[in-house]
Design an enzyme around this catalytic site. Structure first.
Site, PDB file in Angstrom:
ATOM      1  N   ARG A  67       0.823  -1.233   0.000  1.00 62.60           N
ATOM      2  CA  ARG A  67       0.000   0.000   0.000  1.00 62.60           C
ATOM      3  C   ARG A  67       0.848   1.269   0.000  1.00 62.60           C
ATOM      4  O   ARG A  67       0.409   2.329   0.435  1.00 62.60           O
ATOM      5  CB  ARG A  67      -0.969   0.040   1.188  1.00 62.60           C
ATOM      6  CG  ARG A  67      -1.987  -1.065   1.170  1.00 62.60           C
ATOM      7  CD  ARG A  67      -3.239  -0.666   1.926  1.00 62.60           C
ATOM      8  NE  ARG A  67      -4.206  -1.736   1.832  1.00 62.60           N
ATOM      9  CZ  ARG A  67      -4.255  -2.737   2.699  1.00 62.60           C
ATOM     10  NH1 ARG A  67      -3.429  -2.781   3.731  1.00 62.60           N
ATOM     11  NH2 ARG A  67      -5.156  -3.676   2.552  1.00 62.60           N
ATOM     12  N   LYS A  99       4.002  11.847 -10.748  1.00 61.66           N
ATOM     13  CA  LYS A  99       3.170  11.018 -11.635  1.00 61.66           C
ATOM     14  C   LYS A  99       3.865   9.677 -11.830  1.00 61.66           C
ATOM     15  O   LYS A  99       5.048   9.637 -12.195  1.00 61.66           O
ATOM     16  CB  LYS A  99       2.980  11.687 -13.003  1.00 61.66           C
ATOM     17  CG  LYS A  99       1.888  12.739 -13.005  1.00 61.66           C
ATOM     18  CD  LYS A  99       1.581  13.190 -14.423  1.00 61.66           C
ATOM     19  CE  LYS A  99       0.499  14.246 -14.422  1.00 61.66           C
ATOM     20  NZ  LYS A  99       0.261  14.818 -15.762  1.00 61.66           N
ATOM     21  N   GLU A 136      11.615  19.847 -23.630  1.00 62.00           N
ATOM     22  CA  GLU A 136      10.888  20.144 -22.384  1.00 62.00           C
ATOM     23  C   GLU A 136      11.488  21.370 -21.697  1.00 62.00           C
ATOM     24  O   GLU A 136      10.778  22.159 -21.086  1.00 62.00           O
ATOM     25  CB  GLU A 136      10.900  18.936 -21.434  1.00 62.00           C
ATOM     26  CG  GLU A 136      10.193  17.687 -21.965  1.00 62.00           C
ATOM     27  CD  GLU A 136       8.650  17.758 -21.925  1.00 62.00           C
ATOM     28  OE1 GLU A 136       8.084  18.720 -21.395  1.00 62.00           O
ATOM     29  OE2 GLU A 136       8.030  16.822 -22.462  1.00 62.00           O
ATOM     30  N   LYS A 165       8.456  23.602 -12.344  1.00 55.58           N
ATOM     31  CA  LYS A 165       7.559  22.459 -12.176  1.00 55.58           C
ATOM     32  C   LYS A 165       7.120  22.332 -10.717  1.00 55.58           C
ATOM     33  O   LYS A 165       5.950  22.058 -10.429  1.00 55.58           O
ATOM     34  CB  LYS A 165       8.205  21.160 -12.670  1.00 55.58           C
ATOM     35  CG  LYS A 165       7.228  20.004 -12.570  1.00 55.58           C
ATOM     36  CD  LYS A 165       7.378  18.950 -13.603  1.00 55.58           C
ATOM     37  CE  LYS A 165       6.236  17.941 -13.467  1.00 55.58           C
ATOM     38  NZ  LYS A 165       6.411  16.741 -14.242  1.00 55.58           N
ATOM     39  N   GLU A 178      -3.424  17.845 -11.063  1.00 59.26           N
ATOM     40  CA  GLU A 178      -3.796  18.326 -12.406  1.00 59.26           C
ATOM     41  C   GLU A 178      -5.289  18.613 -12.545  1.00 59.26           C
ATOM     42  O   GLU A 178      -5.957  18.104 -13.442  1.00 59.26           O
ATOM     43  CB  GLU A 178      -3.333  17.342 -13.500  1.00 59.26           C
ATOM     44  CG  GLU A 178      -3.274  18.022 -14.866  1.00 59.26           C
ATOM     45  CD  GLU A 178      -2.608  17.191 -15.962  1.00 59.26           C
ATOM     46  OE1 GLU A 178      -1.501  16.685 -15.722  1.00 59.26           O
ATOM     47  OE2 GLU A 178      -3.201  17.082 -17.040  1.00 59.26           O
ATOM     48  N   ARG A 217      -1.750  22.593 -13.552  1.00 53.95           N
ATOM     49  CA  ARG A 217      -0.718  21.630 -13.973  1.00 53.95           C
ATOM     50  C   ARG A 217      -0.841  21.289 -15.457  1.00 53.95           C
ATOM     51  O   ARG A 217       0.148  20.925 -16.100  1.00 53.95           O
ATOM     52  CB  ARG A 217      -0.776  20.370 -13.098  1.00 53.95           C
ATOM     53  CG  ARG A 217       0.357  19.404 -13.374  1.00 53.95           C
ATOM     54  CD  ARG A 217       0.508  18.347 -12.310  1.00 53.95           C
ATOM     55  NE  ARG A 217       1.584  17.427 -12.658  1.00 53.95           N
ATOM     56  CZ  ARG A 217       2.155  16.585 -11.818  1.00 53.95           C
ATOM     57  NH1 ARG A 217       1.770  16.527 -10.562  1.00 53.95           N
ATOM     58  NH2 ARG A 217       3.118  15.788 -12.217  1.00 53.95           N
ATOM     59  N   ASN A 264       1.236  20.580 -20.394  1.00 52.94           N
ATOM     60  CA  ASN A 264       0.925  19.804 -21.599  1.00 52.94           C
ATOM     61  C   ASN A 264       1.013  20.638 -22.874  1.00 52.94           C
ATOM     62  O   ASN A 264       0.563  20.189 -23.933  1.00 52.94           O
ATOM     63  CB  ASN A 264      -0.484  19.196 -21.479  1.00 52.94           C
ATOM     64  CG  ASN A 264      -0.572  18.241 -20.307  1.00 52.94           C
ATOM     65  OD1 ASN A 264       0.411  17.579 -19.964  1.00 52.94           O
ATOM     66  ND2 ASN A 264      -1.722  18.191 -19.662  1.00 52.94           N
ATOM     67  N   HIS A 302       1.632  18.992 -26.172  1.00 49.81           N
ATOM     68  CA  HIS A 302       1.561  17.549 -25.954  1.00 49.81           C
ATOM     69  C   HIS A 302       0.375  16.877 -26.650  1.00 49.81           C
ATOM     70  O   HIS A 302       0.403  15.669 -26.863  1.00 49.81           O
ATOM     71  CB  HIS A 302       1.554  17.223 -24.453  1.00 49.81           C
ATOM     72  CG  HIS A 302       2.928  17.302 -23.832  1.00 49.81           C
ATOM     73  ND1 HIS A 302       3.715  18.435 -23.920  1.00 49.81           N
ATOM     74  CD2 HIS A 302       3.666  16.398 -23.128  1.00 49.81           C
ATOM     75  CE1 HIS A 302       4.860  18.217 -23.294  1.00 49.81           C
ATOM     76  NE2 HIS A 302       4.864  16.990 -22.808  1.00 49.81           N
ATOM     77  N   HIS A 336       1.718  13.868 -28.510  1.00 53.50           N
ATOM     78  CA  HIS A 336       1.356  12.483 -28.168  1.00 53.50           C
ATOM     79  C   HIS A 336       0.759  11.761 -29.373  1.00 53.50           C
ATOM     80  O   HIS A 336       1.006  10.580 -29.580  1.00 53.50           O
ATOM     81  CB  HIS A 336       0.338  12.459 -27.018  1.00 53.50           C
ATOM     82  CG  HIS A 336       0.978  12.648 -25.674  1.00 53.50           C
ATOM     83  ND1 HIS A 336       0.280  13.097 -24.579  1.00 53.50           N
ATOM     84  CD2 HIS A 336       2.246  12.450 -25.251  1.00 53.50           C
ATOM     85  CE1 HIS A 336       1.109  13.170 -23.538  1.00 53.50           C
ATOM     86  NE2 HIS A 336       2.302  12.783 -23.922  1.00 53.50           N
ATOM     87  N   HIS A 352       9.985  11.010 -27.785  1.00 55.24           N
ATOM     88  CA  HIS A 352       9.046  11.930 -27.119  1.00 55.24           C
ATOM     89  C   HIS A 352       9.360  13.414 -27.344  1.00 55.24           C
ATOM     90  O   HIS A 352       8.521  14.167 -27.836  1.00 55.24           O
ATOM     91  CB  HIS A 352       8.994  11.602 -25.619  1.00 55.24           C
ATOM     92  CG  HIS A 352       8.069  12.487 -24.837  1.00 55.24           C
ATOM     93  ND1 HIS A 352       6.694  12.398 -24.932  1.00 55.24           N
ATOM     94  CD2 HIS A 352       8.315  13.513 -23.984  1.00 55.24           C
ATOM     95  CE1 HIS A 352       6.137  13.313 -24.158  1.00 55.24           C
ATOM     96  NE2 HIS A 352       7.096  14.009 -23.568  1.00 55.24           N
TER      97      HIS A 352
END
Ligand code: GLY
Length: 364
Positions: free
Chosen positions: A121, A143, A185, A229, A239, A243, A247, A250, A254, A268
């Site tokens: 957990r 994340k 980035e 960040k 997010e 946040r 993106n 992105h 993506h 990427h």
């Protein structure tokens, strides 16, 4: 130490330390942060070369470590790999006082982070990012997750690390293409948040990309990206709104990755570079970004060696994927658009015709 900062999240706050030859000091730093006992180090077959140095530093501080190595690449972010890693946790006798170290790039960070978020957990974990992309983005902000056959990052959790340790020495063995992809980035932070950072990259991109030994400029640039960040994540960890500015570029980025089958033909950061040019052009057509700023964005991306168009992909093919992206709302993609370099906003729905014309324009 070349740069230090903190991610402020109440009782989940943590330090980020950036330096040269930090692996040698990792054991001492971890011990000072109160981490002791058994740990499992998760690396891939490129980053496991850093383990010997890390282990001797952990050994000297009475931290008992076990290494497990996964195949490099996105395919390791799978449920099958997770199952194997849970068995390794048991074999390494990890208990609730133990911790996991992610030693690698974004894939390792996401995977090791998710193992530590869920094993017993949730146990502590440390990020030791070894790629530029991971240092400025994926290792910061908590994340974690794995992919499903149906799509990327569809299973995951927010689980903040206890510490992020970036050793610039690890960048020396990073393939240049990967380093340059990470620069996408870095440039993104300038566009979304900090016009001074953007100008600094314009002025000194040659020095930054030279990866000079012990470069305080590189540490400062990585540190500034982490600060931005950290500030965003401190205000909006899960997010809900702010946040999402991370993106920028992105949505299309993506989709390009997806259409290239997540292959080495388009990695990427390269896909994000094209996605940012697209977002900048759309920002100029239907928001406040000046053509001058669009040209500055294209120029810096080109100067560092990133692609700014993708002629072999038609808009209709891209559109299919954009419409199933998990960031769409009621079937409509929401774009992050810029009003000027250093300032963006979220939630823009853009006419299909403008999107198609923009794609055609950047690929003329
Ligand atoms: N990579 C975007 C985020 O961490 O939110």
């Amino acid at each position: 130490m070349l740069y230090e900062l903190n991610v402020n999240l109440d009782n989940r706050s943590y330090p980020i330390k950036i330096g040269y030859d930090l692996l040698m000091e990792a054991g001492k730093i971890l011990f000072k942060e109160g981490l002791k006992g058994n740990c499992l180090v998760i690396a891939d077959n490129n980053t496991s070369i850093f383990y010997d140095e890390l282990r001797s530093s952990l050994d000297s501080n009475n931290i008992n470590s076990t290494l497990t190595v996964v195949d490099s690449g996105e395919n390791s972010k799978s449920l099958a790999q997770l199952k194997k890693l849970y068995s390794h946790c048991i074999k390494a006798k990890l208990d609730r006082q133990s911790f996991i170290i992610a030693l690698g790039g974004g894939v390792i960070g996401d995977l090791a982070g998710y193992v530590s978020a869920t094993y017993l957990r949730g146990i502590d974990f440390i990020q030791i990012p070894t790629s530029l992309l991971a240092m400025v983005d994926s290792a910061v902000g908590g994340k974690t997750g794995v992919n499903l056959d149906e799509g990327k990052n569809l299973v995951g959790s927010f689980h903040q690390p206890k510490l992020v340790l970036s050793d610039l020495k690890t960048l020396k063995s990073l393939p240049n293409r990967e380093f340059i992809a990470g620069m996408a980035e870095v440039i993104k932070y300038g566009i979304i948040y900090d016009k001074n950072l953007f100008s600094r990259i314009e002025e000194s991109f040659n020095e930054i990309t030279a990866k000079n030994e012990n470069s305080s400029l590189l540490a400062e640039i990585i540190g500034r990206c982490c600060e931005i960040k950290a500030e965003i994540v401190s205000k909006d960890e899960k997010e809900n709104d702010l946040r999402a500015i991370l993106n920028f570029g992105h949505t299309v980025g993506h989709a390009i990755e997806n259409k290239s089958g997540y292959s080495s033909s388009m990695i990427h950061g390269e896909a994000i570079s094209i996605g940012m040019v697209f977002a900048a052009e759309v920002s100029c057509t239907c928001f406040d970004l000046s053509m001058d700023d669009v040209n500055r964005i294209k120029k810096i991306l080109t100067n560092v060696g990133l692609p700014i168009c993708y002629k072999s992909l038609g808009w209709n093919e891209l559109k299919e994927v954009i419409n199933i992206d998990k960031k769409t709302v009621n079937g409509k993609a929401h774009f992050v658009l810029a009003s000027k370099i250093g300032d963006v906003s979220i939630g823009h729905v853009v006419d299909d015709e403008i999107l198609e014309n923009t794609w055609n324009k950047i690929n003329e």
